[in-house]
Scaffold this active site. Structure first.
Site, PDB file in Angstrom:
ATOM      1  N   LYS A  22      30.963  10.020  25.366  1.00 42.32           N
ATOM      2  CA  LYS A  22      29.807  10.129  26.268  1.00 42.32           C
ATOM      3  C   LYS A  22      29.612  11.584  26.698  1.00 42.32           C
ATOM      4  CE  LYS A  22      30.467   9.359  30.864  1.00 42.32           C
ATOM      5  NZ  LYS A  22      30.012  10.391  31.809  1.00 42.32           N
ATOM      6  N   ASN A  23      30.718  12.220  27.124  1.00 40.11           N
ATOM      7  CA  ASN A  23      30.580  13.560  27.698  1.00 40.11           C
ATOM      8  C   ASN A  23      30.306  14.633  26.655  1.00 40.11           C
ATOM      9  OD1 ASN A  23      30.828  12.477  30.183  1.00 40.11           O
ATOM     10  ND2 ASN A  23      32.932  13.153  30.560  1.00 40.11           N
ATOM     11  N   CYS A 135      27.167  12.590  45.416  1.00 42.83           N
ATOM     12  CA  CYS A 135      27.879  11.964  44.302  1.00 42.83           C
ATOM     13  C   CYS A 135      29.136  11.291  44.842  1.00 42.83           C
ATOM     14  CB  CYS A 135      28.252  13.043  43.288  1.00 42.83           C
ATOM     15  SG  CYS A 135      29.183  12.401  41.904  1.00 42.83           S
ATOM     16  N   ARG A 140      29.347  18.085  44.145  1.00 43.71           N
ATOM     17  CA  ARG A 140      29.200  18.564  42.756  1.00 43.71           C
ATOM     18  C   ARG A 140      28.154  19.667  42.711  1.00 43.71           C
ATOM     19  NH1 ARG A 140      29.897  13.970  38.734  1.00 43.71           N
ATOM     20  NH2 ARG A 140      29.850  15.648  37.228  1.00 43.71           N
ATOM     21  N   ASP A 334      39.216  12.507  34.670  1.00 39.16           N
ATOM     22  CA  ASP A 334      38.527  11.264  34.286  1.00 39.16           C
ATOM     23  C   ASP A 334      39.488  10.135  33.907  1.00 39.16           C
ATOM     24  OD1 ASP A 334      36.173  12.563  34.771  1.00 39.16           O
ATOM     25  OD2 ASP A 334      35.745  13.020  32.672  1.00 39.16           O
ATOM     26  N   ARG A 428      27.743   2.727  32.676  1.00 39.12           N
ATOM     27  CA  ARG A 428      27.310   4.117  32.474  1.00 39.12           C
ATOM     28  C   ARG A 428      28.156   4.810  31.408  1.00 39.12           C
ATOM     29  NH1 ARG A 428      28.530   7.208  37.191  1.00 39.12           N
ATOM     30  NH2 ARG A 428      28.190   8.790  35.605  1.00 39.12           N
TER      31      ARG A 428
HETATM   32  N1  EPU Z   1      32.042  23.301  40.281  1.00 37.59           N
HETATM   33  C1  EPU Z   1      31.568  24.236  41.172  1.00 37.59           C
HETATM   34  N2  EPU Z   1      30.346  24.797  40.904  1.00 37.59           N
HETATM   35  C2  EPU Z   1      29.606  24.468  39.815  1.00 37.59           C
HETATM   36  C3  EPU Z   1      30.109  23.507  38.920  1.00 37.59           C
HETATM   37  C4  EPU Z   1      31.332  22.936  39.169  1.00 37.59           C
HETATM   38  O1  EPU Z   1      32.209  24.546  42.154  1.00 37.59           O
HETATM   39  O2  EPU Z   1      28.514  25.030  39.639  1.00 37.59           O
HETATM   40  C5  EPU Z   1      33.352  22.664  40.545  1.00 37.59           C
HETATM   41  C6  EPU Z   1      33.236  21.153  40.711  1.00 37.59           C
HETATM   42  O3  EPU Z   1      32.904  20.813  42.050  1.00 37.59           O
HETATM   43  C7  EPU Z   1      34.589  20.687  40.280  1.00 37.59           C
HETATM   44  C8  EPU Z   1      34.976  21.669  39.194  1.00 37.59           C
HETATM   45  O4  EPU Z   1      34.130  22.807  39.374  1.00 37.59           O
HETATM   46  O5  EPU Z   1      35.503  20.814  41.334  1.00 37.59           O
HETATM   47  C9  EPU Z   1      34.800  21.153  37.785  1.00 37.59           C
HETATM   48  O6  EPU Z   1      33.534  20.542  37.635  1.00 37.59           O
HETATM   49  P1  EPU Z   1      32.750  20.630  36.251  1.00 37.59           P
HETATM   50  O7  EPU Z   1      31.561  21.498  36.426  1.00 37.59           O
HETATM   51  O8  EPU Z   1      33.701  20.972  35.179  1.00 37.59           O
HETATM   52  O9  EPU Z   1      32.252  19.116  36.073  1.00 37.59           O
HETATM   53  P2  EPU Z   1      30.968  18.717  35.253  1.00 37.59           P
HETATM   54  O10 EPU Z   1      30.805  19.628  34.138  1.00 37.59           O
HETATM   55  O11 EPU Z   1      29.836  18.501  36.183  1.00 37.59           O
HETATM   56  C10 EPU Z   1      32.151  17.153  33.533  1.00 37.59           C
HETATM   57  C11 EPU Z   1      32.155  15.692  33.176  1.00 37.59           C
HETATM   58  C12 EPU Z   1      32.852  14.904  34.279  1.00 37.59           C
HETATM   59  C13 EPU Z   1      34.271  15.449  34.415  1.00 37.59           C
HETATM   60  C14 EPU Z   1      34.235  16.959  34.729  1.00 37.59           C
HETATM   61  C15 EPU Z   1      35.596  17.590  34.811  1.00 37.59           C
HETATM   62  C16 EPU Z   1      30.180  15.301  31.863  1.00 37.59           C
HETATM   63  C17 EPU Z   1      28.846  14.680  31.734  1.00 37.59           C
HETATM   64  N3  EPU Z   1      30.789  15.206  33.040  1.00 37.59           N
HETATM   65  O12 EPU Z   1      31.409  17.267  34.741  1.00 37.59           O
HETATM   66  O13 EPU Z   1      32.901  13.555  33.813  1.00 37.59           O
HETATM   67  O14 EPU Z   1      34.936  14.781  35.458  1.00 37.59           O
HETATM   68  O15 EPU Z   1      33.485  17.618  33.692  1.00 37.59           O
HETATM   69  O16 EPU Z   1      36.274  17.432  33.620  1.00 37.59           O
HETATM   70  O17 EPU Z   1      30.688  15.864  30.917  1.00 37.59           O
HETATM   71  C18 EPU Z   1      33.025  11.229  34.043  1.00 37.59           C
HETATM   72  O18 EPU Z   1      32.848  11.147  32.814  1.00 37.59           O
HETATM   73  O19 EPU Z   1      33.377  10.253  34.746  1.00 37.59           O
HETATM   74  C19 EPU Z   1      32.822  12.521  34.704  1.00 37.59           C
HETATM   75  C20 EPU Z   1      32.613  12.637  36.005  1.00 37.59           C
END
Ligand code: EPU
Length: 458
Positions: A22-23, A135, A140, A334, A428
């Site tokens: 998915k991701n 969220c 996030r 995850d 989802r």
């Molecule tokens: N963060 C910031 N600022 C940003 C972006 C992120 O501070 O602009 C922080 C977040 O708050 C968090 C950390 O950085 O503490 C990591 O977040 P990241 O940006 O890596 O998360 P994401 O890219 O939004 C993806 C996956 C998530 C998974 C995370 C971490 C997808 C669609 N989502 O989210 O998947 O938990 O990486 O590996 O790829 C799930 O599948 O259940 C899920 C939530």
């Protein structure tokens, strides 16, 4: 809203086909916005998050076709083990690039729509993006996405709940390569890295991203972009170098297997005391996970190193373990909730610390309703395993995707019949989860709200 009724206590035995990730699929779908000509994607799972992304792409002027699967086998029936091949390839082509708005109605249902930000800026020069709201797994922010894109010359302003992003010169203009750092207080950002990487592929000049996320999903997206004509090196490492090109063209790409689904099914074998064979399972993406699983007593065997097929069991029961979530290659956030469900049955105390999303603990209260003994203190949970006393069925509520998976695992192990409310969360991210589990011996019934109420009243 559908419910699951799960009669637990049955060891699972048989074979499960792991779906495409998915991701990986979500940002890859968004990246198709940058291609000239059609892109064909194989292995994209059928999930409500994927449907939301496809809806967004449609709004943004894409033609989308899900072609028929190659064949349904001799019986002509759908195979409930859910082979990825049963999902026909998806063909996506931008046919109208005039819409610049990612509407709130779509963004609020799925935060991953943020992956459209980079591709839209790079290809269309301007984007109106609804700011994602709250969220269940905690704060996030998207500040790192924005900062990275600003380094490439984009400007952002806020207007009525929207971010308006623009490249220098507006539509028709181009971003400019730069050196930038994307690590945040909690480590690198996965979708932020992909957003900036996508945008940089069409920028003028060379971009160097330092502090990039190393997740396999970043590398998968880079692989597809390179096939489209991009020049990205270093994907999968903390430093990416991207030489901007003038255009990208549609290609054919197969997404990687879902490592989170694989980890969840490994725990399903362990928590029920069964044995599962997982097909389409890439162990190279699960090295830290296997390390912790081994401590917890799981045995994961790969009989033929040439084939992505593994056999999972937990011959001596679940043992206590310690785990801290970390960015890749560390243990993924995850799978934190699902591991906690399994450790709640260990003989002894375990400790889990959540470093990526420190508030991602909505499953704790629900697991405790089922007899688990988990104490949360800040980002850490102490799990006093109940061992032979086991978990007991109770009505529980799903609150986010991975918390729901943890509750399904607990229900599979518990004595009695557990009713899980709000399973739309699990839809989802887990393709055909109940069919896959039923095929290996689980007793699960999906009930709509009305049937669940009548059942309760009877
Ligand atoms: N963060 C910031 N600022 C940003 C972006 C992120 O501070 O602009 C922080 C977040 O708050 C968090 C950390 O950085 O503490 C990591 O977040 P990241 O940006 O890596 O998360 P994401 O890219 O939004 C993806 C996956 C998530 C998974 C995370 C971490 C997808 C669609 N989502 O989210 O998947 O938990 O990486 O590996 O790829 C799930 O599948 O259940 C899920 C939530």
């Amino acid at each position: 809203m559908d419910n699951f009724l799960i009669r637990g206590g049955r060891p699972l035995h048989g074979t499960v086909d792991i779906s495409g990730s998915k991701n990986s699929s979500l940002p890859i779908l968004a990246a198709t916005l940058m291609a000239d000509g059609p892109t064909t994607l194989h292995g994209v799972p059928r999930l409500s998050d994927i449907d939301s992304m496809l809806l967004l792409l449609k709004e943004l002027g894409c033609r989308i076709e899900r072609r028929s699967p190659p064949s349904l086998g001799d019986s002509g029936k759908i195979d409930f083990a859910g082979r990825p091949a049963l999902n026909g390839p998806l063909e996506i082509e931008v046919v109208d690039a005039t819409n610049l708005e990612c509407h709130y109605d779509l963004v609020k249902t799925m935060r991953a729509s943020v992956c459209a930000l980079g591709p839209m800026l790079a290809k269309r020069g301007r984007v109106y993006f609804s700011i994602p709201g709250g969220c269940a797994i905690g704060d996030r922010p998207i500040d790192l996405h924005q900062r990275g894109l600003e380094k490439l010359g984009a400007t952002f302003r806020r207007e009525g709940g929207y971010i308006v992003g623009e490249v220098p010169g507006g539509p028709g203009g181009r971003l400019k390569g730069a050196t930038l750092y994307l690590g945040g207080a909690r480590g690198p950002t996965v979708l932020g890295t992909i957003n900036v990487m996508c945008a940089a592929t069409l920028a003028d000049g060379v971009t160097r991203i330092v502090g990039a996320a190393c997740e396999p999903e970043v590398a998968d997206c880079a692989r597809m972009l390179n096939r489209m004509g991009a020049k990205i090196s270093g994907a999968g490492s903390p430093e990416l170098v991207i030489h901007g090109v003038e255009r990208l063209t549609g290609v054919s790409h197969t997404v990687i297997p879902d490592r989170i689904e694989a980890g969840t099914f490994m725990l399903a074998a362990a928590i029920t005391g069964g044995e599962l064979t997982l097909r389409n399972c890439n162990l190279d993406h699960l090295i830290a996970v296997l390390d912790v699983f081994e401590e917890a007593g799981l045995q994961v065997l790969r009989p033929d190193p040439r084939i992505d097929e593994v056999i999972v069991s937990c011959p001596d029961g679940i043992k206590p373990a310690e785990m801290t979530t970390q960015p890749y290659p560390g243990f993924p956030t995850d799978i934190q909730a699902q591991l906690m469900a399994a450790l709640s049955l260990a003989n002894g105390a375990s400790v889990i610390t959540e470093r990526i999303f420190p508030d991602r603990f909505t499953h704790v209260g629900e697991l405790n309703r089922m007899g688990a003994r988990i104490l949360k203190e800040g980002p850490t949970a102490v799990i006093r395993g109940v061992g032979a006393n086991g978990l007991k069925a109770a009505p529980v509520m799903c609150s986010d995707l991975r918390a729901s998976a943890a509750l399904v695992l607990a229900a599979l192990a518990a004595t009695g019949e557990t009713c899980l409310d709000r399973v739309y969360h699990i839809d989802r991210g887990y393709e055909k989860i109940e069919q896959k589990l039923i095929a290996v011996g689980a007793q699960i019934e999906r009930l709509d709200e009305q049937s669940a109420k009548s059942r309760e009243a009877a």
